[in-house]
Write a protein that holds these residues in place. Structure first.
Motif, mmCIF file in Angstrom:
data_model
loop_
_atom_site.group_PDB
_atom_site.id
_atom_site.type_symbol
_atom_site.label_atom_id
_atom_site.label_comp_id
_atom_site.label_asym_id
_atom_site.label_seq_id
_atom_site.Cartn_x
_atom_site.Cartn_y
_atom_site.Cartn_z
ATOM 1 N N ILE A 196 0.840 -1.206 0.000
ATOM 2 C CA ILE A 196 0.000 0.000 0.000
ATOM 3 C C ILE A 196 0.872 1.251 0.000
ATOM 4 N N TYR A 199 2.363 1.680 -3.383
ATOM 5 C CA TYR A 199 1.319 2.089 -4.330
ATOM 6 C C TYR A 199 1.007 3.574 -4.183
ATOM 7 N N LEU A 200 0.875 4.041 -2.956
ATOM 8 C CA LEU A 200 0.555 5.445 -2.716
ATOM 9 C C LEU A 200 1.639 6.373 -3.274
ATOM 10 N N HIS A 201 2.897 5.998 -3.086
ATOM 11 C CA HIS A 201 3.986 6.876 -3.500
ATOM 12 C C HIS A 201 4.311 6.752 -4.990
ATOM 13 N N PHE A 204 0.394 8.563 -7.351
ATOM 14 C CA PHE A 204 -0.605 9.161 -6.470
ATOM 15 C C PHE A 204 -1.775 9.749 -7.249
ATOM 16 N N LEU A 208 -8.193 9.228 -4.903
ATOM 17 C CA LEU A 208 -8.095 7.926 -4.251
ATOM 18 C C LEU A 208 -8.782 7.966 -2.896
ATOM 19 N N LEU A 213 -8.557 1.796 -1.807
ATOM 20 C CA LEU A 213 -7.392 1.045 -1.343
ATOM 21 C C LEU A 213 -7.792 -0.294 -0.729
ATOM 22 N N ILE A 240 -2.823 10.559 3.073
ATOM 23 C CA ILE A 240 -3.110 10.782 1.654
ATOM 24 C C ILE A 240 -3.181 12.273 1.349
ATOM 25 N N CYS A 244 -0.646 14.340 -1.075
ATOM 26 C CA CYS A 244 -1.179 15.141 -2.177
ATOM 27 C C CYS A 244 -0.639 16.571 -2.110
#
Length: 296
Positions: A196, A199-201, A204, A208, A213, A240, A244
């Motif tokens: 996770i 994936y986030l980094h 982005f 989301l 997720l 998140i 952002c």
């Protein structure tokens, strides 16, 4: 540590320089007295992230400013200004900047096959991999090494080798001086949590959601929220939003992209939505922030 955006410059045969606005790195060939030093560098941007990887040498990271996190084989460590972080050969690890502070990270790759007594001391370092450089000694030696590598003057190869050995010994002494084995406890991350974070980094999207997720990684929303807060210390929604905002600030400050283009890149539904979000969480409009933080 690798940077896809680095630009290569011609250097003398004893070292190669890769440099961009995001990273400076010297690769040292394995020759003569440099047999133990592989590379040394510094990353300069608050959106830095390196995915999970491993290698057959030691690697040291030093956080000059900002905050971030690392994992070793799933164990999670928070780092902040002045912290050292060490990985040993074969250990899977990754890391990223966190929060909206400026971020600057020094790093060093090395092997100790020709320094067996020192190698033994490094292997003795236990699970407590985060230590504070209270006196700023490590940073000072890093800076001196960079200065010598950039210059081409008599005996600077010898000087770099001497500084490198001084750095290695200083690092071991800092770790050994920590009498409390659990100064900073690590937390074990599940493979899902590591995926996770990557994936986030990696890609982005502002649109989301936690539900997205949870569905993607086949876990319940409540379990995801609980585990994320437990390990990273902040709610996943806040993480998140912070990620952002960090990316938006970076694009406004470091690129000439229009505000509408940045809004689209971050997957906001409109420039208006992006502007509202940015001002709510930074106190300034995107254009105000760019004007105050760049010369564009």
């Amino acid at each position: 540590m690798e940077n896809k955006h680095s630009l290569k410059y011609s250097r003398p045969k004893d070292s190669r320089l890769f440099e961009s606005d995001k990273e400076i790195r010297f690769d040292i060939p394995c020759e003569t007295e440099f047999d133990n030093l592989s590379y040394i560098g510094v990353v300069l941007h608050e959106t830095w992230h390196v995915p999970n990887h491993h290698h057959e040498h030691f690697e040291l990271c030093y956080v000059e400013c900002g905050e971030g996190w690392f994992t070793i084989d799933g164990s999670f460590y928070k780092v902040s200004q002045g912290d050292l972080f060490l990985t040993k050969p074969g250990e899977s690890h990754q890391g990223a900047a966190a929060g909206d502070l400026p971020f600057r990270l020094y790093y060093l790759g090395f092997n100790l096959e020709l320094m067996r007594s020192l190698e033994a001391e490094y292997y003795k370092i236990g699970f407590n991999r985060v230590e504070k450089d209270e006196k700023g000694l490590v940073k000072s030696i890093f800076d001196n090494i960079f200065e010598e590598l950039r210059m081409k003057i008599p005996l600077n190869d010898t000087m770099v080798q001497g500084l490198f050995i001084q750095l290695l010994v200083s690092i071991v002494r800092i770790y050994n001086a920590s009498s409390l084995a659990g100064n900073q406890e690590s937390k074990k991350l599940t493979s899902n949590m590591i995926d996770i974070l990557n994936y986030l980094h990696a890609d982005f999207r502002a649109d989301l959601t936690i539900e997205d997720l949870a569905n993607k990684f086949h876990i319940s929303r409540s379990h995801l929220a609980r585990e994320f807060k437990q390990h990273l210390g902040v709610p996943i929604g806040e993480y998140i939003r912070s990620l952002c905002l960090d990316k938006a600030k970076h694009l406004l400050r470091e690129t000439g992209e229009s505000v509408s283009s940045i809004a689209a890149r971050l997957h906001f539904t409109s420039i208006h939505t992006f502007s509202i979000f940015f001002k709510r969480h930074s106190g300034k409009s995107p254009l105000e922030f760019r004007k105050q933080n760049t010369s564009r």
